[in-house]
Scaffold this motif. Structure first.
Motif, PDB file in Angstrom:
ATOM      1  N   ARG A  96       0.873  -1.181   0.000  1.00 47.50           N
ATOM      2  CA  ARG A  96       0.000   0.000   0.000  1.00 47.50           C
ATOM      3  C   ARG A  96       0.901   1.220   0.000  1.00 47.50           C
ATOM      4  NH1 ARG A  96      -2.713  -3.747   3.450  1.00 47.50           N
ATOM      5  NH2 ARG A  96      -4.763  -4.224   2.586  1.00 47.50           N
ATOM      6  N   LEU A  97       0.931   1.919  -1.128  1.00 48.60           N
ATOM      7  CA  LEU A  97       1.935   2.954  -1.324  1.00 48.60           C
ATOM      8  C   LEU A  97       1.326   4.341  -1.502  1.00 48.60           C
ATOM      9  CD1 LEU A  97       4.102   1.022  -3.923  1.00 48.60           C
ATOM     10  CD2 LEU A  97       4.408   1.111  -1.453  1.00 48.60           C
ATOM     11  N   PRO A  98       2.020   5.360  -1.000  1.00 47.60           N
ATOM     12  CA  PRO A  98       1.633   6.741  -1.297  1.00 47.60           C
ATOM     13  C   PRO A  98       2.293   7.188  -2.600  1.00 47.60           C
ATOM     14  CG  PRO A  98       3.385   6.729   0.317  1.00 47.60           C
ATOM     15  CD  PRO A  98       3.062   5.289   0.020  1.00 47.60           C
ATOM     16  N   ILE A  99       1.798   8.281  -3.134  1.00 46.55           N
ATOM     17  CA  ILE A  99       2.400   8.856  -4.333  1.00 46.55           C
ATOM     18  C   ILE A  99       2.957  10.224  -3.998  1.00 46.55           C
ATOM     19  CG2 ILE A  99       0.920   7.602  -5.941  1.00 46.55           C
ATOM     20  CD1 ILE A  99      -0.576  10.354  -6.295  1.00 46.55           C
ATOM     21  N   GLY A 100       3.810  10.712  -4.866  1.00 42.92           N
ATOM     22  CA  GLY A 100       4.372  12.047  -4.723  1.00 42.92           C
ATOM     23  C   GLY A 100       3.668  13.023  -5.652  1.00 42.92           C
ATOM     24  N   GLU A 101       4.406  14.010  -6.054  1.00 38.01           N
ATOM     25  CA  GLU A 101       3.854  15.066  -6.901  1.00 38.01           C
ATOM     26  C   GLU A 101       3.714  14.629  -8.360  1.00 38.01           C
ATOM     27  OE1 GLU A 101       2.730  18.047  -5.815  1.00 38.01           O
ATOM     28  OE2 GLU A 101       3.108  17.213  -3.837  1.00 38.01           O
ATOM     29  N   LEU A 102       2.842  15.327  -9.051  1.00 34.59           N
ATOM     30  CA  LEU A 102       2.646  15.112 -10.476  1.00 34.59           C
ATOM     31  C   LEU A 102       3.774  15.796 -11.238  1.00 34.59           C
ATOM     32  CD1 LEU A 102       0.716  14.130 -12.753  1.00 34.59           C
ATOM     33  CD2 LEU A 102      -0.267  16.416 -12.701  1.00 34.59           C
ATOM     34  N   GLU A 103       4.365  15.080 -12.198  1.00 34.55           N
ATOM     35  CA  GLU A 103       5.437  15.615 -13.038  1.00 34.55           C
ATOM     36  C   GLU A 103       5.176  15.237 -14.482  1.00 34.55           C
ATOM     37  OE1 GLU A 103       9.280  14.330 -11.804  1.00 34.55           O
ATOM     38  OE2 GLU A 103       9.020  14.997  -9.740  1.00 34.55           O
ATOM     39  N   GLN A 104       5.837  15.922 -15.387  1.00 32.89           N
ATOM     40  CA  GLN A 104       5.795  15.566 -16.803  1.00 32.89           C
ATOM     41  C   GLN A 104       7.077  14.800 -17.130  1.00 32.89           C
ATOM     42  OE1 GLN A 104       3.380  16.048 -19.165  1.00 32.89           O
ATOM     43  NE2 GLN A 104       2.069  16.844 -17.556  1.00 32.89           N
ATOM     44  N   ARG A 105       6.950  13.556 -17.557  1.00 30.05           N
ATOM     45  CA  ARG A 105       8.088  12.729 -17.940  1.00 30.05           C
ATOM     46  C   ARG A 105       7.908  12.316 -19.391  1.00 30.05           C
ATOM     47  NH1 ARG A 105      11.849  13.716 -14.656  1.00 30.05           N
ATOM     48  NH2 ARG A 105      12.820  11.692 -14.776  1.00 30.05           N
ATOM     49  N   ASN A 106       8.792  12.775 -20.259  1.00 30.67           N
ATOM     50  CA  ASN A 106       8.721  12.487 -21.698  1.00 30.67           C
ATOM     51  C   ASN A 106       7.366  12.896 -22.281  1.00 30.67           C
ATOM     52  OD1 ASN A 106      11.296  11.411 -21.568  1.00 30.67           O
ATOM     53  ND2 ASN A 106      10.550   9.342 -21.235  1.00 30.67           N
ATOM     54  N   GLY A 107       6.845  14.004 -21.804  1.00 31.16           N
ATOM     55  CA  GLY A 107       5.580  14.520 -22.310  1.00 31.16           C
ATOM     56  C   GLY A 107       4.353  13.851 -21.737  1.00 31.16           C
ATOM     57  N   LEU A 108       4.523  12.929 -20.795  1.00 28.69           N
ATOM     58  CA  LEU A 108       3.398  12.223 -20.185  1.00 28.69           C
ATOM     59  C   LEU A 108       3.270  12.613 -18.717  1.00 28.69           C
ATOM     60  CD1 LEU A 108       4.142   8.650 -21.567  1.00 28.69           C
ATOM     61  CD2 LEU A 108       2.389  10.233 -22.388  1.00 28.69           C
ATOM     62  N   PRO A 109       2.043  12.772 -18.230  1.00 36.01           N
ATOM     63  CA  PRO A 109       1.889  13.023 -16.799  1.00 36.01           C
ATOM     64  C   PRO A 109       2.236  11.759 -16.011  1.00 36.01           C
ATOM     65  CG  PRO A 109      -0.255  12.807 -17.843  1.00 36.01           C
ATOM     66  CD  PRO A 109       0.764  12.757 -18.928  1.00 36.01           C
ATOM     67  N   ALA A 110       3.012  11.920 -14.958  1.00 35.84           N
ATOM     68  CA  ALA A 110       3.431  10.794 -14.130  1.00 35.84           C
ATOM     69  C   ALA A 110       3.507  11.249 -12.680  1.00 35.84           C
ATOM     70  CB  ALA A 110       4.786  10.274 -14.590  1.00 35.84           C
ATOM     71  N   VAL A 111       3.241  10.329 -11.761  1.00 34.28           N
ATOM     72  CA  VAL A 111       3.369  10.625 -10.336  1.00 34.28           C
ATOM     73  C   VAL A 111       4.488   9.760  -9.772  1.00 34.28           C
ATOM     74  CG1 VAL A 111       1.002  11.391  -9.927  1.00 34.28           C
ATOM     75  CG2 VAL A 111       1.537   8.972  -9.752  1.00 34.28           C
ATOM     76  N   ILE A 112       5.203  10.318  -8.814  1.00 39.69           N
ATOM     77  CA  ILE A 112       6.271   9.568  -8.162  1.00 39.69           C
ATOM     78  C   ILE A 112       5.629   8.501  -7.285  1.00 39.69           C
ATOM     79  CG2 ILE A 112       8.186   9.686  -6.530  1.00 39.69           C
ATOM     80  CD1 ILE A 112       8.594  12.591  -7.444  1.00 39.69           C
ATOM     81  N   LEU A 113       6.080   7.274  -7.440  1.00 43.51           N
ATOM     82  CA  LEU A 113       5.605   6.155  -6.643  1.00 43.51           C
ATOM     83  C   LEU A 113       6.628   5.908  -5.541  1.00 43.51           C
ATOM     84  CD1 LEU A 113       3.325   4.051  -6.601  1.00 43.51           C
ATOM     85  CD2 LEU A 113       4.788   2.592  -7.976  1.00 43.51           C
ATOM     86  N   ILE A 114       6.230   6.073  -4.307  1.00 41.96           N
ATOM     87  CA  ILE A 114       7.157   5.968  -3.179  1.00 41.96           C
ATOM     88  C   ILE A 114       7.174   4.515  -2.719  1.00 41.96           C
ATOM     89  CG2 ILE A 114       7.780   6.891  -0.920  1.00 41.96           C
ATOM     90  CD1 ILE A 114       6.054   9.367  -1.678  1.00 41.96           C
ATOM     91  N   VAL A 115       8.044   3.702  -3.318  1.00 43.21           N
ATOM     92  CA  VAL A 115       8.038   2.256  -3.092  1.00 43.21           C
ATOM     93  C   VAL A 115       8.651   1.849  -1.753  1.00 43.21           C
ATOM     94  CG1 VAL A 115       7.985   1.658  -5.529  1.00 43.21           C
ATOM     95  CG2 VAL A 115      10.181   1.934  -4.393  1.00 43.21           C
ATOM     96  N   LYS A 116       9.462   2.685  -1.163  1.00 43.34           N
ATOM     97  CA  LYS A 116      10.090   2.343   0.116  1.00 43.34           C
ATOM     98  C   LYS A 116       9.236   2.754   1.318  1.00 43.34           C
ATOM     99  CE  LYS A 116      13.719   0.617  -1.741  1.00 43.34           C
ATOM    100  NZ  LYS A 116      13.824  -0.817  -1.834  1.00 43.34           N
ATOM    101  N   ASN A 117       7.999   3.173   1.082  1.00 48.70           N
ATOM    102  CA  ASN A 117       7.124   3.651   2.147  1.00 48.70           C
ATOM    103  C   ASN A 117       5.836   2.837   2.153  1.00 48.70           C
ATOM    104  OD1 ASN A 117       6.151   5.188   4.201  1.00 48.70           O
ATOM    105  ND2 ASN A 117       5.800   7.020   2.994  1.00 48.70           N
ATOM    106  N   ASN A 118       5.955   1.518   2.379  1.00 46.25           N
ATOM    107  CA  ASN A 118       4.792   0.642   2.397  1.00 46.25           C
ATOM    108  C   ASN A 118       3.966   0.915   3.649  1.00 46.25           C
ATOM    109  OD1 ASN A 118       2.934  -1.375   2.088  1.00 46.25           O
ATOM    110  ND2 ASN A 118       4.413  -3.033   1.994  1.00 46.25           N
ATOM    111  N   ILE A 119       2.808   1.493   3.473  1.00 47.72           N
ATOM    112  CA  ILE A 119       1.973   1.926   4.594  1.00 47.72           C
ATOM    113  C   ILE A 119       1.484   0.752   5.426  1.00 47.72           C
ATOM    114  CG2 ILE A 119      -0.237   3.035   5.147  1.00 47.72           C
ATOM    115  CD1 ILE A 119       0.348   4.965   2.850  1.00 47.72           C
TER     116      ILE A 119
END
Length: 137
Positions: A99-122
């Motif tokens: 169960r993971l939280p996400i970070g901020e929305l960013e543009q990566r290669n022209g696509l919207p993407a959110v940072i997936l915080i994989v080391k923070n398993n809730i």
């Protein structure tokens, strides 16, 4: 002593061992998910990103990790991908569910993407209670 409630932060996305991926409305809104979109996780050398790999309007047929609303009118989505779940579970160190939280929305290669915080398993957090706090429960 151990807190009964534990960590009260709700996850943004959950990856289950059986391949089920639950996506909250918050993530769906940030990525502008629509029925039929295909999601994926990418690594750029330092961060993992969750992004829409293909829009549902541009593809035909069924695809792995294709998103569908959980029920009519819902903004929560569900996808299925055993390979994606297995990899994210390994990254987060979980065995059954990540169960993971996400970070901020960013543009990566022209696509919207959110940072997936994989080391923070809730689901693995526990908050210890000090001896002085036990009377406040």
């Amino acid at each position: 002593m151990k807190s009964l409630l534990g960590y009260s932060r709700r996850p943004d996305i959950s990856f289950h061992r059986n391949g089920r991926i639950d996506i909250t409305a918050r993530v769906a809104h940030k990525l502008n998910l629509q029925a039929g979109d295909v999601i994926d996780v990418a690594f750029d050398g330092s961060e993992y990103y969750l992004y829409v790999r293909q829009k549902g309007t541009a593809i035909k047929g069924r695809h792995e990790a294709q998103c569908w609303p959980t029920k009519m009118g819902s903004h929560n989505f569900r996808a299925h991908s055993s390979r994606l779940c297995r990899n994210v579970l390994a990254l987060s160190g979980a065995t059954d569910v990540a169960r993971l939280p996400i970070g901020e929305l960013e543009q990566r290669n022209g696509l919207p993407a959110v940072i997936l915080i994989v080391k923070n398993n809730i689901s693995t957090f526990t908050i210890p209670i000090s001896y002085d706090q036990r009377d406040k429960i």
